[in-house]
Design a protein around this motif. Structure first.
Motif, PDB file in Angstrom:
ATOM      1  N   GLN A 142       5.320  14.858 -23.214  1.00  7.25           N
ATOM      2  CA  GLN A 142       6.031  14.405 -22.021  1.00  7.25           C
ATOM      3  C   GLN A 142       6.359  12.922 -22.062  1.00  7.25           C
ATOM      4  N   THR A 143       5.518  12.132 -22.721  1.00  9.31           N
ATOM      5  CA  THR A 143       5.732  10.681 -22.724  1.00  9.31           C
ATOM      6  C   THR A 143       6.287  10.160 -24.038  1.00  9.31           C
ATOM      7  N   GLY A 144       6.232  10.979 -25.073  1.00  7.57           N
ATOM      8  CA  GLY A 144       6.641  10.515 -26.394  1.00  7.57           C
ATOM      9  C   GLY A 144       5.599   9.597 -27.022  1.00  7.57           C
ATOM     10  N   GLN A 145       4.383   9.581 -26.459  1.00 12.44           N
ATOM     11  CA  GLN A 145       3.356   8.660 -26.955  1.00 12.44           C
ATOM     12  C   GLN A 145       1.973   9.316 -26.955  1.00 12.44           C
ATOM     13  N   ALA A 146       1.476   9.596 -28.147  1.00  7.76           N
ATOM     14  CA  ALA A 146       0.081  10.021 -28.284  1.00  7.76           C
ATOM     15  C   ALA A 146      -0.772   8.756 -28.307  1.00  7.76           C
ATOM     16  N   PRO A 147      -2.046   8.870 -27.969  1.00  3.21           N
ATOM     17  CA  PRO A 147      -2.902   7.675 -28.038  1.00  3.21           C
ATOM     18  C   PRO A 147      -2.902   7.079 -29.449  1.00  3.21           C
ATOM     19  N   THR A 148      -2.760   5.762 -29.510  1.00  6.82           N
ATOM     20  CA  THR A 148      -2.838   5.073 -30.798  1.00  6.82           C
ATOM     21  C   THR A 148      -4.204   4.438 -30.992  1.00  6.82           C
ATOM     22  N   TRP A 149      -5.028   4.517 -29.947  1.00  2.88           N
ATOM     23  CA  TRP A 149      -6.394   4.007 -29.995  1.00  2.88           C
ATOM     24  C   TRP A 149      -7.148   4.557 -28.784  1.00  2.88           C
ATOM     25  N   ASN A 150      -8.395   4.241 -28.678  1.00  2.00           N
ATOM     26  CA  ASN A 150      -9.222   4.671 -27.553  1.00  2.00           C
ATOM     27  C   ASN A 150      -8.762   3.998 -26.254  1.00  2.00           C
ATOM     28  N   PHE A 151      -9.034   4.648 -25.157  1.00  2.00           N
ATOM     29  CA  PHE A 151      -8.751   4.161 -23.800  1.00  2.00           C
ATOM     30  C   PHE A 151      -7.254   4.052 -23.497  1.00  2.00           C
ATOM     31  N   HIS A 152      -6.482   4.995 -24.065  1.00  4.10           N
ATOM     32  CA  HIS A 152      -5.089   5.162 -23.664  1.00  4.10           C
ATOM     33  C   HIS A 152      -5.123   5.886 -22.314  1.00  4.10           C
ATOM     34  N   LYS A 153      -4.273   5.503 -21.392  1.00  8.30           N
ATOM     35  CA  LYS A 153      -4.310   6.025 -20.026  1.00  8.30           C
ATOM     36  C   LYS A 153      -2.971   6.668 -19.660  1.00  8.30           C
ATOM     37  N   TYR A 154      -3.065   7.873 -19.079  1.00  5.47           N
ATOM     38  CA  TYR A 154      -1.898   8.586 -18.570  1.00  5.47           C
ATOM     39  C   TYR A 154      -2.080   8.779 -17.070  1.00  5.47           C
ATOM     40  N   LEU A 155      -1.088   8.409 -16.283  1.00  7.29           N
ATOM     41  CA  LEU A 155      -1.125   8.604 -14.843  1.00  7.29           C
ATOM     42  C   LEU A 155      -0.282   9.817 -14.490  1.00  7.29           C
ATOM     43  N   ILE A 156      -0.909  10.773 -13.799  1.00  4.80           N
ATOM     44  CA  ILE A 156      -0.239  12.012 -13.394  1.00  4.80           C
ATOM     45  C   ILE A 156      -0.170  12.028 -11.878  1.00  4.80           C
ATOM     46  N   GLY A 157       1.034  12.218 -11.353  1.00  2.00           N
ATOM     47  CA  GLY A 157       1.229  12.262  -9.907  1.00  2.00           C
ATOM     48  C   GLY A 157       0.731  13.559  -9.296  1.00  2.00           C
ATOM     49  N   ARG A 158       0.727  13.606  -7.976  1.00  2.00           N
ATOM     50  CA  ARG A 158       0.255  14.790  -7.247  1.00  2.00           C
ATOM     51  C   ARG A 158       1.036  16.043  -7.618  1.00  2.00           C
ATOM     52  N   ASP A 159       2.274  15.863  -8.059  1.00  2.00           N
ATOM     53  CA  ASP A 159       3.120  16.997  -8.424  1.00  2.00           C
ATOM     54  C   ASP A 159       2.905  17.466  -9.857  1.00  2.00           C
ATOM     55  N   GLY A 160       1.987  16.820 -10.578  1.00  2.00           N
ATOM     56  CA  GLY A 160       1.687  17.239 -11.943  1.00  2.00           C
ATOM     57  C   GLY A 160       2.561  16.610 -13.010  1.00  2.00           C
ATOM     58  N   ARG A 161       3.420  15.669 -12.617  1.00  2.00           N
ATOM     59  CA  ARG A 161       4.267  14.998 -13.606  1.00  2.00           C
ATOM     60  C   ARG A 161       3.606  13.712 -14.075  1.00  2.00           C
ATOM     61  N   VAL A 162       3.732  13.432 -15.374  1.00  2.00           N
ATOM     62  CA  VAL A 162       3.239  12.162 -15.912  1.00  2.00           C
ATOM     63  C   VAL A 162       4.222  11.086 -15.472  1.00  2.00           C
ATOM     64  N   VAL A 163       3.721  10.070 -14.775  1.00  2.00           N
ATOM     65  CA  VAL A 163       4.604   9.039 -14.240  1.00  2.00           C
ATOM     66  C   VAL A 163       4.504   7.725 -14.993  1.00  2.00           C
ATOM     67  N   ALA A 164       3.417   7.528 -15.750  1.00  3.40           N
ATOM     68  CA  ALA A 164       3.259   6.283 -16.509  1.00  3.40           C
ATOM     69  C   ALA A 164       2.137   6.470 -17.523  1.00  3.40           C
ATOM     70  N   HIS A 165       2.133   5.589 -18.509  1.00  4.45           N
ATOM     71  CA  HIS A 165       1.006   5.563 -19.447  1.00  4.45           C
ATOM     72  C   HIS A 165       0.869   4.145 -19.983  1.00  4.45           C
ATOM     73  N   TRP A 166      -0.355   3.817 -20.359  1.00  5.98           N
ATOM     74  CA  TRP A 166      -0.668   2.479 -20.847  1.00  5.98           C
ATOM     75  C   TRP A 166      -1.583   2.577 -22.058  1.00  5.98           C
ATOM     76  N   GLY A 167      -1.446   1.611 -22.938  1.00  5.48           N
ATOM     77  CA  GLY A 167      -2.304   1.537 -24.111  1.00  5.48           C
ATOM     78  C   GLY A 167      -3.670   0.953 -23.795  1.00  5.48           C
ATOM     79  N   SER A 168      -4.469   0.842 -24.820  1.00  7.37           N
ATOM     80  CA  SER A 168      -5.862   0.401 -24.708  1.00  7.37           C
ATOM     81  C   SER A 168      -6.020  -0.970 -24.088  1.00  7.37           C
ATOM     82  N   ARG A 169      -5.104  -1.861 -24.356  1.00  7.98           N
ATOM     83  CA  ARG A 169      -5.241  -3.243 -23.875  1.00  7.98           C
ATOM     84  C   ARG A 169      -5.034  -3.384 -22.365  1.00  7.98           C
ATOM     85  N   THR A 170      -4.486  -2.355 -21.746  1.00  3.67           N
ATOM     86  CA  THR A 170      -4.300  -2.389 -20.291  1.00  3.67           C
ATOM     87  C   THR A 170      -5.613  -1.974 -19.637  1.00  3.67           C
ATOM     88  N   ALA A 171      -6.239  -2.913 -18.973  1.00  6.53           N
ATOM     89  CA  ALA A 171      -7.524  -2.672 -18.318  1.00  6.53           C
ATOM     90  C   ALA A 171      -7.323  -1.876 -17.025  1.00  6.53           C
TER      91      ALA A 171
END
Length: 188
Positions: A142-171
């Motif tokens: 859905q995002t075109g991005q698999a985790p490239t390291w640990n602590f990759h984050k995917y945000l899923i909205g109430r409707d079940g859609r992925v709305v954003a994702h961030w890499g490990s460096r994003t705290a």
């Protein structure tokens, strides 16, 4: 009126009326991204992700021996801060980057004893490549991005859609991440 008929009539009048039949509340539809079941980390019992339908989810691949492991503390704080508004952090330990060698029991003890993790954690699994668990395969598709390291984050909205994702460096306390979480929590 016959005594028996009179008794039945009095009994019928005294008997509490049955509540009108109500249709059961319709369960929240389970979006495709949540139609998976994973073993819980602490006891390895199966847990369906559909129970989180209608909530805002932050899905994170984790590891106990990584330079970003301290993010457990921030993830727990984020979960505690917003759980009453509908946020659930979901942790998925992975050894894809050779930094999670322990058993599920060892990982659970480390997370709880070191960082006080209370958000839902699932058994160790792959999160990238051909062996990736089905949730992470969907998130990557859905995002075109698999985790490239640990602590990759995917945000899923109430409707079940992925709305954003961030890499490990994003705290977990990153301003943009918090803003995106709050926006999703405000959406109904």
């Amino acid at each position: 009126m016959a005594p028996m008929l009179r008794s039945l009539l009095l009994l019928a009048l005294a008997w509490p009326a049955a509540a009108p039949a109500q249709a059961p509340a319709a369960p929240a539809a389970c979006p495709a991204v949540l139609q998976h079941t994973f073993a819980r980390l602490q006891d390895e019992k199966p847990q369906p992700l559909c129970q989180y339908a209608g909530r805002v989810l932050l899905v994170v691949n984790t590891a106990s021996f990584c330079g970003f492991t301290h993010q457990y503390q921030g993830l727990e704080a984020l979960h505690a801060r917003y759980r009453d508004r509908g946020l659930v952090v979901l942790g998925f330990p992975s050894n894809d980057f050779a930094q999670e060698k322990g058993s599920n029991k060892e990982i659970a003890e480390f997370c709880e004893n070191t960082f006080g993790v209370r958000f839902p954690m699932f058994g160790k699994s792959a999160v990238r490549g051909a062996d990736a668990n089905p949730l992470f395969r969907q998130l990557a598709a859905q995002t075109g991005q698999a985790p490239t390291w640990n602590f990759h984050k995917y945000l899923i909205g109430r409707d079940g859609r992925v709305v954003a994702h961030w890499g490990s460096r994003t705290a977990p306390d990153n301003a943009q991440l918090l803003q995106a979480v709050e926006k999703q929590l405000a959406a109904r």
